[in-house]
Design a protein around this motif. Sequence first.
Motif, PDB file in Angstrom:
ATOM      1  N   MET A   1       3.957 -18.262  -8.384  1.00 34.87           N
ATOM      2  CA  MET A   1       3.312 -17.061  -8.869  1.00 34.87           C
ATOM      3  C   MET A   1       2.315 -16.577  -7.833  1.00 34.87           C
ATOM      4  N   GLU A   2       2.151 -15.269  -7.803  1.00 34.95           N
ATOM      5  CA  GLU A   2       1.185 -14.716  -6.875  1.00 34.95           C
ATOM      6  C   GLU A   2       0.554 -13.456  -7.447  1.00 34.95           C
ATOM      7  N   THR A   3      -0.502 -13.058  -6.801  1.00 33.41           N
ATOM      8  CA  THR A   3      -1.233 -11.848  -7.143  1.00 33.41           C
ATOM      9  C   THR A   3      -1.751 -11.269  -5.839  1.00 33.41           C
ATOM     10  N   THR A   4      -2.665 -10.350  -5.913  1.00 28.30           N
ATOM     11  CA  THR A   4      -3.349  -9.862  -4.708  1.00 28.30           C
ATOM     12  C   THR A   4      -4.846  -9.973  -4.949  1.00 28.30           C
ATOM     13  N   LEU A   5      -5.580  -9.963  -3.882  1.00 27.99           N
ATOM     14  CA  LEU A   5      -7.031 -10.027  -4.021  1.00 27.99           C
ATOM     15  C   LEU A   5      -7.566  -8.748  -4.654  1.00 27.99           C
ATOM     16  N   LYS A   6      -6.847  -7.651  -4.487  1.00 25.16           N
ATOM     17  CA  LYS A   6      -7.259  -6.408  -5.141  1.00 25.16           C
ATOM     18  C   LYS A   6      -7.162  -6.555  -6.664  1.00 25.16           C
ATOM     19  N   GLU A   7      -6.075  -7.193  -7.142  1.00 26.56           N
ATOM     20  CA  GLU A   7      -5.945  -7.406  -8.589  1.00 26.56           C
ATOM     21  C   GLU A   7      -7.066  -8.295  -9.116  1.00 26.56           C
ATOM     22  N   ILE A   8      -7.410  -9.318  -8.352  1.00 30.49           N
ATOM     23  CA  ILE A   8      -8.521 -10.188  -8.751  1.00 30.49           C
ATOM     24  C   ILE A   8      -9.813  -9.385  -8.769  1.00 30.49           C
ATOM     25  N   SER A   9     -10.019  -8.588  -7.750  1.00 26.04           N
ATOM     26  CA  SER A   9     -11.223  -7.763  -7.661  1.00 26.04           C
ATOM     27  C   SER A   9     -11.343  -6.812  -8.845  1.00 26.04           C
ATOM     28  N   ASN A  10     -10.223  -6.280  -9.310  1.00 29.49           N
ATOM     29  CA  ASN A  10     -10.221  -5.360 -10.454  1.00 29.49           C
ATOM     30  C   ASN A  10     -10.676  -6.020 -11.752  1.00 29.49           C
ATOM     31  N   CYS A  11     -10.667  -7.340 -11.792  1.00 30.98           N
ATOM     32  CA  CYS A  11     -11.109  -8.072 -12.989  1.00 30.98           C
ATOM     33  C   CYS A  11     -12.619  -8.309 -12.993  1.00 30.98           C
ATOM     34  N   GLY A  12     -13.301  -7.899 -11.927  1.00 29.65           N
ATOM     35  CA  GLY A  12     -14.758  -8.009 -11.889  1.00 29.65           C
ATOM     36  C   GLY A  12     -15.292  -9.384 -11.552  1.00 29.65           C
ATOM     37  N   PRO A  13     -14.728 -10.064 -10.562  1.00 27.64           N
ATOM     38  CA  PRO A  13     -15.240 -11.399 -10.232  1.00 27.64           C
ATOM     39  C   PRO A  13     -16.585 -11.322  -9.518  1.00 27.64           C
ATOM     40  N   CYS A  14     -17.217 -12.456  -9.459  1.00 29.00           N
ATOM     41  CA  CYS A  14     -18.460 -12.531  -8.687  1.00 29.00           C
ATOM     42  C   CYS A  14     -18.265 -13.555  -7.584  1.00 29.00           C
ATOM     43  N   TYR A  15     -18.627 -14.767  -7.830  1.00 27.10           N
ATOM     44  CA  TYR A  15     -18.645 -15.810  -6.804  1.00 27.10           C
ATOM     45  C   TYR A  15     -17.262 -16.110  -6.241  1.00 27.10           C
ATOM     46  N   SER A  16     -16.252 -16.229  -7.081  1.00 24.77           N
ATOM     47  CA  SER A  16     -14.937 -16.635  -6.604  1.00 24.77           C
ATOM     48  C   SER A  16     -14.376 -15.633  -5.607  1.00 24.77           C
ATOM     49  N   TYR A  17     -14.597 -14.351  -5.849  1.00 29.67           N
ATOM     50  CA  TYR A  17     -14.076 -13.347  -4.926  1.00 29.67           C
ATOM     51  C   TYR A  17     -14.849 -13.383  -3.611  1.00 29.67           C
ATOM     52  N   GLU A  18     -16.131 -13.618  -3.687  1.00 28.81           N
ATOM     53  CA  GLU A  18     -16.935 -13.696  -2.470  1.00 28.81           C
ATOM     54  C   GLU A  18     -16.439 -14.828  -1.569  1.00 28.81           C
ATOM     55  N   LYS A  19     -16.033 -15.921  -2.160  1.00 28.06           N
ATOM     56  CA  LYS A  19     -15.536 -17.056  -1.381  1.00 28.06           C
ATOM     57  C   LYS A  19     -14.229 -16.715  -0.674  1.00 28.06           C
ATOM     58  N   MET A  20     -13.537 -15.664  -1.113  1.00 29.93           N
ATOM     59  CA  MET A  20     -12.260 -15.294  -0.506  1.00 29.93           C
ATOM     60  C   MET A  20     -12.385 -14.106   0.451  1.00 29.93           C
ATOM     61  N   ASN A  21     -13.601 -13.677   0.725  1.00 31.58           N
ATOM     62  CA  ASN A  21     -13.795 -12.521   1.609  1.00 31.58           C
ATOM     63  C   ASN A  21     -13.156 -12.692   2.984  1.00 31.58           C
ATOM     64  N   ASP A  22     -13.204 -13.892   3.542  1.00 30.81           N
ATOM     65  CA  ASP A  22     -12.591 -14.110   4.852  1.00 30.81           C
ATOM     66  C   ASP A  22     -11.089 -13.856   4.799  1.00 30.81           C
ATOM     67  N   TYR A  23     -10.476 -14.273   3.710  1.00 27.49           N
ATOM     68  CA  TYR A  23      -9.040 -14.034   3.535  1.00 27.49           C
ATOM     69  C   TYR A  23      -8.762 -12.529   3.480  1.00 27.49           C
ATOM     70  N   VAL A  24      -9.591 -11.809   2.731  1.00 26.20           N
ATOM     71  CA  VAL A  24      -9.427 -10.350   2.617  1.00 26.20           C
ATOM     72  C   VAL A  24      -9.573  -9.702   3.988  1.00 26.20           C
ATOM     73  N   LYS A  25     -10.587 -10.096   4.728  1.00 28.64           N
ATOM     74  CA  LYS A  25     -10.819  -9.516   6.053  1.00 28.64           C
ATOM     75  C   LYS A  25      -9.650  -9.796   6.995  1.00 28.64           C
ATOM     76  N   LYS A  26      -9.082 -10.971   6.878  1.00 26.39           N
ATOM     77  CA  LYS A  26      -8.006 -11.362   7.782  1.00 26.39           C
ATOM     78  C   LYS A  26      -6.674 -10.725   7.393  1.00 26.39           C
ATOM     79  N   TYR A  27      -6.360 -10.675   6.094  1.00 22.80           N
ATOM     80  CA  TYR A  27      -5.027 -10.248   5.664  1.00 22.80           C
ATOM     81  C   TYR A  27      -4.997  -8.937   4.879  1.00 22.80           C
ATOM     82  N   GLY A  28      -6.120  -8.528   4.320  1.00 19.66           N
ATOM     83  CA  GLY A  28      -6.163  -7.297   3.535  1.00 19.66           C
ATOM     84  C   GLY A  28      -6.078  -7.569   2.045  1.00 19.66           C
TER      85      GLY A  28
END
Length: 172
Positions: A1-28
């Motif tokens: 199963m997979e998703t995108t970081l945009k879908e996760i972001s749309n759910c209103g995360p706080c800390y967990s999304y911040e920990k994935m910022n490097d992934y977002v910067k690298k891959y989008g």
Amino acid sequence: METTLKEISNCGPCYSYEKMNDYVKKYGANTPVTFKQILDEVGIRDATWCLRVLDYKDRCLFFADIAESVLPIFEKLYPHDIRPRQVIEGVRKYHAGEIDSIDLELLQIATVDAVATVADAAAASAAYAAAAAAAAAADADAADAADAYVAAADARKNKWLEIEKLFIKHFC
């Protein structure tokens, strides 16, 4: 199963999304990400939070398995109350298509008191554990109190390890 970081972001995360910022910067933000990648990046607690991007039907068996893993605690305290077990079975029947969402909702409504009882039992257990720890600290030497604290921490850690195994089983 997979998703995108945009879908996760749309759910209103706080800390967990911040920990994935490097992934977002690298891959989008629209790059697919597996739940295994999420687990590896943010750990089980935040990976479990990220499941909210999935439909209920896609995650309900995971939550049923977690509920079932603590069911013995409830059944020990309330051996004749079968409502939590009925809800867990109902969730599995819903996932299998044996009952519809209305039947599942009716089953959940019928168990509201059981949920309150579980919450009360959890609060009582936490209060008892706190009292026991305080008593251990007061009545025993510091080593005994530390042992009690370490045992409680180990139990929490072991439960999260169990939840991580269930997460991998269902989503990785």
